[in-house]
Every structure is written in structure tokens, then in C-alpha cells.
Write an enzyme that holds these catalytic residues in place. Structure first.
Site, PDB file in Angstrom:
ATOM      1  CG  ASP A   6       0.085   9.214   0.897  1.00 12.80           C
ATOM      2  OD1 ASP A   6      -0.130   8.041   1.222  1.00 12.80           O
ATOM      3  OD2 ASP A   6      -0.651  10.242   1.247  1.00 12.80           O
TER       4      ASP A   6
ATOM      5  CG  HIS B 149      -2.203  -1.526   0.571  1.00  8.41           C
ATOM      6  ND1 HIS B 149      -3.265  -0.937   0.682  1.00  8.41           N
ATOM      7  CD2 HIS B 149      -2.037  -2.508   1.585  1.00  8.41           C
ATOM      8  CE1 HIS B 149      -3.934  -1.645   1.043  1.00  8.41           C
ATOM      9  NE2 HIS B 149      -2.956  -2.851   1.252  1.00  8.41           N
TER      10      HIS B 149
HETATM   11  P1  ADQ Z   1      -2.722   6.258   4.331  1.00  8.17           P
HETATM   12  O1  ADQ Z   1      -1.776   6.556   5.013  1.00  8.17           O
HETATM   13  O2  ADQ Z   1      -3.372   6.068   5.882  1.00  8.17           O
HETATM   14  O3  ADQ Z   1      -3.027   4.722   3.863  1.00  8.17           O
HETATM   15  P2  ADQ Z   1      -4.723   7.535   3.241  1.00  8.17           P
HETATM   16  O4  ADQ Z   1      -4.651   6.622   1.407  1.00  8.17           O
HETATM   17  O5  ADQ Z   1      -5.453   8.622   2.629  1.00  8.17           O
HETATM   18  O6  ADQ Z   1      -3.634   7.133   3.893  1.00  8.17           O
HETATM   19  O7  ADQ Z   1      -6.124   6.621   3.456  1.00  8.17           O
HETATM   20  C1  ADQ Z   1      -6.693   7.334   5.052  1.00  8.17           C
HETATM   21  C2  ADQ Z   1      -8.134   6.571   4.943  1.00  8.17           C
HETATM   22  O8  ADQ Z   1      -7.705   7.206   6.616  1.00  8.17           O
HETATM   23  C3  ADQ Z   1      -9.248   7.652   4.437  1.00  8.17           C
HETATM   24  O9  ADQ Z   1     -10.195   6.366   3.244  1.00  8.17           O
HETATM   25  C4  ADQ Z   1      -9.562   8.822   5.225  1.00  8.17           C
HETATM   26  O10 ADQ Z   1     -10.557   9.082   4.141  1.00  8.17           O
HETATM   27  C5  ADQ Z   1      -9.719   8.176   5.982  1.00  8.17           C
HETATM   28  N1  ADQ Z   1      -9.340   8.793   7.144  1.00  8.17           N
HETATM   29  C6  ADQ Z   1      -8.191   9.817   7.421  1.00  8.17           C
HETATM   30  N2  ADQ Z   1      -8.707  10.346   8.353  1.00  8.17           N
HETATM   31  C7  ADQ Z   1      -9.678  10.483   9.344  1.00  8.17           C
HETATM   32  C8  ADQ Z   1      -9.870  10.935  10.123  1.00  8.17           C
HETATM   33  N3  ADQ Z   1      -9.557  12.011  11.112  1.00  8.17           N
HETATM   34  N4  ADQ Z   1     -11.385  10.628  10.586  1.00  8.17           N
HETATM   35  C9  ADQ Z   1     -11.542   9.141   9.885  1.00  8.17           C
HETATM   36  N5  ADQ Z   1     -11.286   9.129   8.724  1.00  8.17           N
HETATM   37  C10 ADQ Z   1      -9.700   9.858   8.202  1.00  8.17           C
HETATM   38  C11 ADQ Z   1      -2.353   3.771   3.367  1.00  8.17           C
HETATM   39  C12 ADQ Z   1      -1.486   4.940   2.291  1.00  8.17           C
HETATM   40  C13 ADQ Z   1      -1.889   5.053   0.992  1.00  8.17           C
HETATM   41  C14 ADQ Z   1      -3.238   4.422   0.464  1.00  8.17           C
HETATM   42  C15 ADQ Z   1      -3.708   3.150   0.979  1.00  8.17           C
HETATM   43  C16 ADQ Z   1      -4.907   2.588   0.935  1.00  8.17           C
HETATM   44  O11 ADQ Z   1      -0.084   5.302   3.160  1.00  8.17           O
HETATM   45  O12 ADQ Z   1      -0.727   6.190   0.079  1.00  8.17           O
HETATM   46  O13 ADQ Z   1      -3.572   5.321  -0.456  1.00  8.17           O
HETATM   47  O14 ADQ Z   1      -2.886   3.525   1.824  1.00  8.17           O
HETATM   48  O15 ADQ Z   1      -3.551   2.312  -0.383  1.00  8.17           O
END
Ligand code: ADQ
Length: 470
Positions: free
Chosen positions: A366, A158
Site C-alpha cells: 500500500d 499515491h
Molecule cells: P486507497 O487505496 O483508496 O488510496 P486509503 O489510503 O486507505 O486507500 O484511502 C481510502 C480512503 O477511503 C480513506 O479515507 C477511507 O476512509 C475511505 N474509505 C475506505 N472504505 C470506505 C467505505 N466503506 N466507506 C467510506 N469511505 C471509505 C490510495 C493508495 C493509498 C494512499 C491513498 C492516498 O492506494 O496507499 O494512502 O491513495 O494517497
């Protein structure tokens, strides 16, 4: 068709998969429901050795079994807090300066992988296919193979896969890549990540890479591919609209008193470029006095991994910056940055995105960044906000309607904010349509189904061909 076995560090609970869990949990659960199977991993609990060894705990939901185990304090410290999050995570995000390497932690990481794999073996059936997720579990297939498992096993990373010169900073880099070669299929978020893996194989492992992405290395053959994770955009659009007149949105609107809104949502992590983002916003207020009092940045950032020292530091830095900037530009009725350390219900977040004029998503590195995709999907097509997105998010390769920025260029980010704040409706709509088309073409179902289709097409090994490395 055989069952699907999903293994990830954390397992969503049956209730989470139906409610407000991230899209990923919902997407993976969809595939599990279709094929029937098991979702296996850590429960999130730190437990005594007796309890850990008694697991897994099994919970049934239709055709899906949720199987979870607790970790002992030592396992948690070495496998999770240590090698996974204090070595692999920073290095894979190009932050060698924040990484440490401890042999005991690495040994613990491998030990926990082997222990988890041993627990899973008892739940496996011969024609199951096995899908392992993320950096915590790199040696998992190797451990399964050494127990004689011949099933097809795929791995999806990921997070970014770093360039070889960066990966070399982890002393057992060769062992890690050798472990990866025990999978039948390796999936990456972007072509850049896949290329970095291929570069390591050819330059440092005397392996070969074919035009179709298959690799021969360490005496093993495997396939590699790019599977860009997505969201279900129309579902997000519908939910964001449905929640737009709820109390929390009305309260926010009222408190803004007509000011423009910039929204940012991230886990509180040093890879997300939060300090750089705050400074760019400060620059906007410094260079363009007309925006003072007229634009608010809402940053939602719930703390994660708060027992890892580098995460305590980023939290302090951010609190300092928010306080400093607010001290400088606040008025009696105006606070430029609203900084909230809270987890929010997913649908609330989407409706807040819909209220804003800019989604400001600026990671330093990311894998994909789902927030960027969620932001686009949540917009009102009649009056959409603009996504200002870092070139270092995997999503930048797909969302050509975003305003792209380099998060190390504060002035460039400030100029992008100015441009987005003033962008006329027709330009915003055009960009939104381009982005939505990209999201629909490659949604979460496409990601999941294409990975599983490719994994199912790998020839199955014969008994005695498990082929784990010694
Ligand atoms: P993350 O580093 O966690 O994921 P991201 O892809 O942005 O980053 O996913 C975060 C998820 O958590 C999103 O669905 C978002 O809506 C939710 N989220 C964030 N802050 C929140 C909050 N305050 N309250 C509730 N929900 C919240 C890792 C990798 C990424 C990759 C994903 C999926 O680091 O690059 O895109 O996995 O593969």
C-alpha cells in the site's frame, strides 16, 4: 503567486469537497482555495464521442474551477479499466500474476493522456503551477511539454513505486520512466518508493542521482522527494467524538453485547490483504477457544473497479471465506465476521473506529494507507484501541506505536491480535500518544504545502525549453 492547477483521474465535486469526501479531496481543495485555480480530470461518466469532445464542463466555486470531461467507452476500456487498472495497478503492487499487458490498451492510455493534456492547455495561464496525481497520468507532463507548456509541473504517486526487477515486467517500462522524467518534481509516499525509482534510473536508464534526490536521466533534470500523505488528526478526533452517541453506534454497541470489536475498512481490492486477514482471524478463534463468541470482526469493503476481472475474483474469494469461517464458528446469537459491501459516510466510519478495540489494517502492499491513520486519530485517548498494521503499508514507517505484522504470517497476525486484545490501558495509551504525535507532526497540510513549496522553488523554464521527448 500563480494559480494552482490540479489534475487527477477523478475530480471531487464541489459538494464532495465540503462534505464527506476522503481527506485527500479536502486537502487538495484547501490548497486550490488558497491559490485559486482549476481542478481538472474525468467526470466519472462514460459518454458519446460528441459529448466527450464538447468538454470540459466548467463549474465555479469561489476561486476554484472544477473542469471535467467524459470518456468514451473505448477510452474508458483502454485507459482506465485496461492499462491503468489491469497493468499498472497490479504490477506497482507486486502482483505480476494478476497483470496483463495489451499494446492497444497502452496506446489508449497514452492517447487519453495526450487528449486530456490538450484540453487542459486551453485553460492554462503562464504562471500557473501544475500538480498531477497518480498512476493514471504518468505521460501527462510529456504531453503538455510537447504542446509547448513550460510551466512547472509536479507529479505525486499515491501508490508504491515497484523495485526495478518488478517494473521490468511492463514491456514499455522505459517509456514510462522517460515520461516521468518530463516532470520537474516527482513525489513519492516513502523513501523505499523513491529509492526504487532511483535504482531504476541508475541501473536501467544510465542516469545519475545526486545526494539531494535530484536525477538526470534521458537528457532531463528533475527533483524527487518523499512526501508522506497524512490526515488532519484533530479534526477526525473531534468528529469521531461528536458522532459517538449517534444511532448507528448505539445499534452496533447493543448488537455486540459486550464482545470486543475488531474493525477493518478498505476498498475491496486484492492489494489490501483481506483474505489473509480473515484467515488470521479464523486462526484466533481456532487457537484460542476463549475468544469464540467474545470477539467480532467487522469488515467494511465497498466494491471498486468491479468490471475488472481480478476484482470479481477477490470478491468471490472473500465471500467464500466469510461464509466458511462464519459457518464454522457462528452460534445462534453470534456471527464472528460481519462483512459489509458498503460505502459509509466518512464520519460514521470514524465513530465506528472509536468504538473498537483493534484496527486491523493488513495490506500486502500500500502506498500509505489512510485508514490506518484515520483509525488512530479517531480513538478515545482515555481508552484507545490498538492499531495492528502491516509492515507493507507506507504508514508503518511513521506509526511506531502500532503492532506491526507481516500479512503473509497468519500465526504472527493471530498472535498480534491476541496481544492487542489483552493489552493493558497504560500500554495502549502510550502507543496512542506516540502515533498521534506522528500524525500531528506530519498532517495533510504538511504533505500538501511541502510538495507545493518544493515545486514552486524549481527554476521556471524559458520559452522554447518545454523539452518533451519525441
Ligand atoms: P486507497 O487505496 O483508496 O488510496 P486509503 O489510503 O486507505 O486507500 O484511502 C481510502 C480512503 O477511503 C480513506 O479515507 C477511507 O476512509 C475511505 N474509505 C475506505 N472504505 C470506505 C467505505 N466503506 N466507506 C467510506 N469511505 C471509505 C490510495 C493508495 C493509498 C494512499 C491513498 C492516498 O492506494 O496507499 O494512502 O491513495 O494517497
Amino acid at each position: 503567486m500563480g494559480r494552482l492547477i490540479v489534475v487527477s483521474n477523478r475530480v471531487a465535486t464541489p459538494t464532495e469537497t465540503k462534505g464527506s469526501a476522503g481527506g485527500l479531496a479536502v486537502g487538495v481543495f484547501g490548497a486550490l482555495k488558497d491559490a485559486g485555480g482549476v481542478w481538472f480530470g474525468w467526470s466519472g461518466d462514460v459518454v458519446s464521442e460528441t459529448v466527450a469532445n464538447a468538454g470540459p464542463m466548467l463549474e465555479q466555486d469561489g476561486a476554484v474551477t472544477f473542469a471535467t470531461v467524459g470518456l468514451t467507452r473505448k477510452d474508458y476500456d483502454q485507459y482506465y479499466r485496461g492499462f491503468s487498472n489491469a497493468t499498472l495497478w497490479p504490477v506497482f503492487h507486486y502482483r505480476n500474476d494478476l497483470a496483463r499487458y495489451e499494446r492497444e490498451e497502452y496506446a489508449g492510455y497514452r492517447r487519453v493522456n495526450a487528449w486530456l493534456a490538450h484540453k487542459l492547455v486551453k485553460l492554462l495561464e503562464p504562471d500557473d503551477i501544475i500538480w498531477i496525481h497518480d498512476y493514471h497520468l504518468i505521460p501527462f507532463a510529456e504531453a503538455l511539454r510537447s504542446e509547448g507548456v513550460t510551466n512547472r509541473i509536479g507529479f505525486f504517486l499515491h501508490i508504491p513505486f515497484p523495485a526495478p526487477q518488478i517494473l521490468l515486467n511492463i514491456p514499455p517500462h522505459e517509456e514510462l520512466v522517460k515520461s516521468l522524467s518530463c516532470y520537474d518534481l516527482l513525489g513519492f509516499q516513502t523513501a523505499t518508493d523513491q529509492q526504487a525509482f532511483h535504482d531504476y534510473v541508475t541501473r536501467h536508464a544510465r542516469g545519475t542521482v545526486s545526494a539531494d534526490g535530484s536525477v538526470e536521466a534521458f537528457g532531463r533534470k528533475l527533483r524527487t522527494g518523499v512526501y508522506r500523505i497524512g490526515v488532519f488528526p484533530d479534526e477526525i478526533a473531534e468528529q469521531a467524538k461528536r458522532y459517538e452517541s449517534r444511532q448507528h453506534v448505539l445499534e452496533l454497541k447493543q448488537s455486540l453485547e459486550g464482545r470486543k470489536l475488531i474493525m477493518s475498512v478498505d476498498r475491496l481490492d486484492y492489494s489490501k490483504g483481506l483474505v489473509e486477514r480473515f484467515r488470521a482471524f479464523e486462526l484466533l478463534l481456532e487457537r484460542s477457544p476463549e475468544w469464540r463468541g467474545n470477539v467480532t470482526l467487522v469488515q467494511i469493503a465497498p466494491p471498486t473497479r468491479s468490471d475488472v476481472a481480478t476484482y470479481q475474483k477477490i470478491r468471490q474469494d472473500l465471500e467464500y471465506e466469510a461464509g466458511r469461517i462464519n459457518g464454522r464458528y457462528s452460534g445462534l446469537d453470534y456471527t464472528p465476521i460481519r462483512y459489509l459491501n458498503q460505502q459509509y459516510d466518512r464520519w460514521k466510519l470514524m465513530s465506528l473506529f472509536r468504538e473498537s478495540q483493534i484496527g486491523f489494517v493488513t495490506p500486502l502492499h500500500d502506498g500509505m494507507n489512510l485508514v490506518a491513520k484515520e483509525y488512530v486519530a479517531a480513538q478515545n485517548p482515555d481508552d484507545p484501541g490498538v492499531l495492528v498494521l502491516s509492515i507493507f503499508a507506507g504508514a508503518a514507517a511513521e506509526l511506531s506505536g502500532a503492532v506491526l505484522v507481516n500479512p503473509h504470517d497468519a500465526i504472527g497476525m493471530c498472535e498480534a491480535l491476541q496481544r492487542a486484545l489483552q493489552m493493558p490501558l497504560d500500554a495502549r495509551q502510550r502507543r496512542h500518544e506516540i502515533n498521534m504525535a506522528a500524525l500531528r507532526e506530519n498532517d495533510l497540510g504538511v504533505w500538501r504545502d511541502s510538495f507545493l513549496r518544493d515545486l514552486r522553488s524549481v527554476p521556471v523554464r524559458r520559452a522554447g525549453e518545454a523539452g518533451g521527448h519525441q
